[in-house]
Design a protein around this motif. Structure first.
Motif, PDB file in Angstrom:
ATOM      1  N   LEU A 173       0.829  -1.213   0.000  1.00 25.23           N
ATOM      2  CA  LEU A 173       0.000   0.000   0.000  1.00 25.23           C
ATOM      3  C   LEU A 173       0.860   1.258   0.000  1.00 25.23           C
ATOM      4  CD1 LEU A 173      -2.849  -0.999   2.497  1.00 25.23           C
ATOM      5  CD2 LEU A 173      -3.066  -0.627   0.018  1.00 25.23           C
ATOM      6  N   ALA A 174       1.958   1.234   0.748  1.00 26.92           N
ATOM      7  CA  ALA A 174       2.845   2.397   0.783  1.00 26.92           C
ATOM      8  C   ALA A 174       3.461   2.655  -0.582  1.00 26.92           C
ATOM      9  CB  ALA A 174       3.935   2.185   1.828  1.00 26.92           C
ATOM     10  N   LEU A 175       3.829   1.593  -1.284  1.00 19.74           N
ATOM     11  CA  LEU A 175       4.385   1.756  -2.621  1.00 19.74           C
ATOM     12  C   LEU A 175       3.338   2.287  -3.590  1.00 19.74           C
ATOM     13  CD1 LEU A 175       6.542  -1.493  -2.881  1.00 19.74           C
ATOM     14  CD2 LEU A 175       7.372   0.847  -2.632  1.00 19.74           C
ATOM     15  N   ARG A 176       2.154   1.691  -3.564  1.00 23.70           N
ATOM     16  CA  ARG A 176       1.111   2.105  -4.505  1.00 23.70           C
ATOM     17  C   ARG A 176       0.674   3.545  -4.249  1.00 23.70           C
ATOM     18  NH1 ARG A 176      -0.831  -3.520  -3.864  1.00 23.70           N
ATOM     19  NH2 ARG A 176      -0.415  -4.579  -5.849  1.00 23.70           N
ATOM     20  N   ALA A 177       0.689   3.965  -2.985  1.00 22.82           N
ATOM     21  CA  ALA A 177       0.309   5.339  -2.659  1.00 22.82           C
ATOM     22  C   ALA A 177       1.270   6.343  -3.292  1.00 22.82           C
ATOM     23  CB  ALA A 177       0.275   5.540  -1.145  1.00 22.82           C
ATOM     24  N   ASN A 178       2.460   5.889  -3.651  1.00 22.35           N
ATOM     25  CA  ASN A 178       3.447   6.752  -4.280  1.00 22.35           C
ATOM     26  C   ASN A 178       3.660   6.402  -5.752  1.00 22.35           C
ATOM     27  OD1 ASN A 178       4.834   8.548  -2.059  1.00 22.35           O
ATOM     28  ND2 ASN A 178       4.418   6.566  -1.120  1.00 22.35           N
ATOM     29  N   GLY A 179       2.651   5.740  -6.338  1.00 20.83           N
ATOM     30  CA  GLY A 179       2.662   5.467  -7.761  1.00 20.83           C
ATOM     31  C   GLY A 179       3.603   4.368  -8.197  1.00 20.83           C
ATOM     32  N   ILE A 180       3.951   3.461  -7.294  1.00 24.53           N
ATOM     33  CA  ILE A 180       4.885   2.391  -7.618  1.00 24.53           C
ATOM     34  C   ILE A 180       4.163   1.054  -7.572  1.00 24.53           C
ATOM     35  CG2 ILE A 180       7.017   1.224  -6.929  1.00 24.53           C
ATOM     36  CD1 ILE A 180       7.847   3.868  -5.599  1.00 24.53           C
ATOM     37  N   ASP A 181       4.275   0.296  -8.654  1.00 22.89           N
ATOM     38  CA  ASP A 181       3.724  -1.053  -8.698  1.00 22.89           C
ATOM     39  C   ASP A 181       4.725  -1.985  -8.029  1.00 22.89           C
ATOM     40  OD1 ASP A 181       2.775  -3.570  -9.228  1.00 22.89           O
ATOM     41  OD2 ASP A 181       2.480  -3.241 -11.372  1.00 22.89           O
ATOM     42  N   PRO A 182       4.358  -2.624  -6.913  1.00 23.90           N
ATOM     43  CA  PRO A 182       5.315  -3.496  -6.225  1.00 23.90           C
ATOM     44  C   PRO A 182       5.895  -4.572  -7.130  1.00 23.90           C
ATOM     45  CG  PRO A 182       3.386  -3.126  -4.852  1.00 23.90           C
ATOM     46  CD  PRO A 182       3.067  -2.539  -6.193  1.00 23.90           C
ATOM     47  N   ALA A 183       5.118  -5.041  -8.110  1.00 25.97           N
ATOM     48  CA  ALA A 183       5.605  -6.080  -8.997  1.00 25.97           C
ATOM     49  C   ALA A 183       6.716  -5.596  -9.926  1.00 25.97           C
ATOM     50  CB  ALA A 183       4.452  -6.633  -9.841  1.00 25.97           C
ATOM     51  N   MET A 184       6.757  -4.263 -10.110  1.00 26.93           N
ATOM     52  CA  MET A 184       7.752  -3.691 -11.017  1.00 26.93           C
ATOM     53  C   MET A 184       8.946  -3.115 -10.274  1.00 26.93           C
ATOM     54  SD  MET A 184       6.380  -4.319 -13.902  1.00 26.93           S
ATOM     55  CE  MET A 184       7.411  -3.336 -15.009  1.00 26.93           C
ATOM     56  N   LEU A 185       8.912  -3.190  -8.961  1.00 35.25           N
ATOM     57  CA  LEU A 185       9.985  -2.592  -8.176  1.00 35.25           C
ATOM     58  C   LEU A 185      11.290  -3.342  -8.421  1.00 35.25           C
ATOM     59  CD1 LEU A 185      10.401  -0.355  -6.026  1.00 35.25           C
ATOM     60  CD2 LEU A 185      10.122  -2.123  -4.298  1.00 35.25           C
ATOM     61  N   SER A 186      12.346  -2.616  -8.662  1.00 35.48           N
ATOM     62  CA  SER A 186      13.639  -3.246  -8.938  1.00 35.48           C
ATOM     63  C   SER A 186      14.679  -2.714  -7.964  1.00 35.48           C
ATOM     64  CB  SER A 186      14.080  -2.978 -10.365  1.00 35.48           C
ATOM     65  OG  SER A 186      14.491  -1.630 -10.509  1.00 35.48           O
ATOM     66  N   THR A 246      17.158  -1.122  -8.662  1.00 41.48           N
ATOM     67  CA  THR A 246      17.740   0.135  -9.135  1.00 41.48           C
ATOM     68  C   THR A 246      16.806   1.319  -8.937  1.00 41.48           C
ATOM     69  OG1 THR A 246      16.885  -0.273 -11.377  1.00 41.48           O
ATOM     70  CG2 THR A 246      19.101  -1.069 -10.874  1.00 41.48           C
ATOM     71  N   ALA A 247      15.661   1.102  -8.259  1.00 35.81           N
ATOM     72  CA  ALA A 247      14.714   2.195  -8.063  1.00 35.81           C
ATOM     73  C   ALA A 247      15.342   3.266  -7.191  1.00 35.81           C
ATOM     74  CB  ALA A 247      13.430   1.672  -7.417  1.00 35.81           C
ATOM     75  N   GLY A 248      14.973   4.537  -7.454  1.00 30.35           N
ATOM     76  CA  GLY A 248      15.480   5.639  -6.666  1.00 30.35           C
ATOM     77  C   GLY A 248      14.433   6.162  -5.737  1.00 30.35           C
ATOM     78  N   ARG A 249      14.489   7.442  -5.409  1.00 31.56           N
ATOM     79  CA  ARG A 249      13.545   8.043  -4.489  1.00 31.56           C
ATOM     80  C   ARG A 249      12.219   8.304  -5.161  1.00 31.56           C
ATOM     81  NH1 ARG A 249      16.700  12.508  -0.803  1.00 31.56           N
ATOM     82  NH2 ARG A 249      18.356  11.162  -0.074  1.00 31.56           N
ATOM     83  N   ALA A 250      11.147   8.302  -4.321  1.00 31.46           N
ATOM     84  CA  ALA A 250       9.840   8.653  -4.847  1.00 31.46           C
ATOM     85  C   ALA A 250       9.763  10.156  -4.978  1.00 31.46           C
ATOM     86  CB  ALA A 250       8.755   8.148  -3.915  1.00 31.46           C
TER      87      ALA A 250
END
Length: 213
Positions: A194-207, A209-213
């Protein structure tokens, strides 16, 4: 508060850090990235309570402490008599007891809404969220006079000067705005996604190499 002794009535020393500066992360979430090297923090969602040039402390808000409930803990701490166990289950049985972090794991910290304060003991963090680390708040909760929203955490996560910044730069953590409603959400398993999605991030796509929201 300590699960073992009354010594926990003293405020936690990490809360005494002087806070200032535009780059500090007080009141933000840290979301553990897939490349997190420390397995203790895998899929952790941490609320940062204090951050300064001297270091940081925060509370993991999505992992339950094992084999303990809030009513049982209140009885163990002699905050409430065992005869009140049924009443406590009705009043605070829904309140999670969190594994707040690996530091001082038998010491208690209550994250709560800002409708409750104890003078010289309650730290106002950000956006209506406070932290209190004295046993008086547990007595208030047990009597039904505590904050409207609260979670109890045993232990905390701590970083030395510059350590958290280095971990973020190494893509160990994603920092993003905190949602107070998510802090008190009783569905611990859902908080990370939920925290990821609230910031526009799909958990399934998280890598890694991701940076800051």
């Amino acid at each position: 508060m300590s699960a073992a002794s009354s010594q926990a009535e003293k405020a936690a020393s990490p809360l005494r850090t002087e806070l200032s500066g535009p780059h500090f992360l007080d009141g933000q979430f840290l979301v553990a990235m897939p490349g997190m090297a420390d397995e203790r923090f895998a899929r952790s969602l941490i609320y940062i309570c204090a951050h300064s040039a001297d270091g940081a402390m925060g509370i993991i808000v999505n992992k339950a402490a094992t084999d303990i409930s809030m009513p049982d803990l209140l009885v163990q701490l002699d905050v409430a008599p065992e005869a009140d166990a049924i009443r406590l289950r009705e009043r605070v049985g829904h309140m999670p007891v969190l594994m707040g972090g690996p530091v001082e794991g038998r010491r208690g910290f209550v994250l709560h809404s800002d409708d409750f304060h104890i003078q010289q003991s309650t730290l106002i963090i950000d956006d209506g969220i406070c932290l209190t680390a004295t046993v008086e708040i547990l007595r208030a909760i047990a009597s039904g006079e505590g904050p409207a929203s609260a979670v109890l955490a045993l232990g905390y996560a701590g970083w030395q000067a510059g350590q958290l910044e280095s971990e973020i730069m190494a893509n160990g953590w994603l920092n993003c705005p905190a949602d107070p409603a998510l802090i008190f959400n009783a569905d611990l398993d859902a908080k990370y996604d939920l925290a990821l999605r609230a910031n526009g991030i799909d958990p399934a796509m998280l890598s890694m190499t991701a940076g800051r929201a």
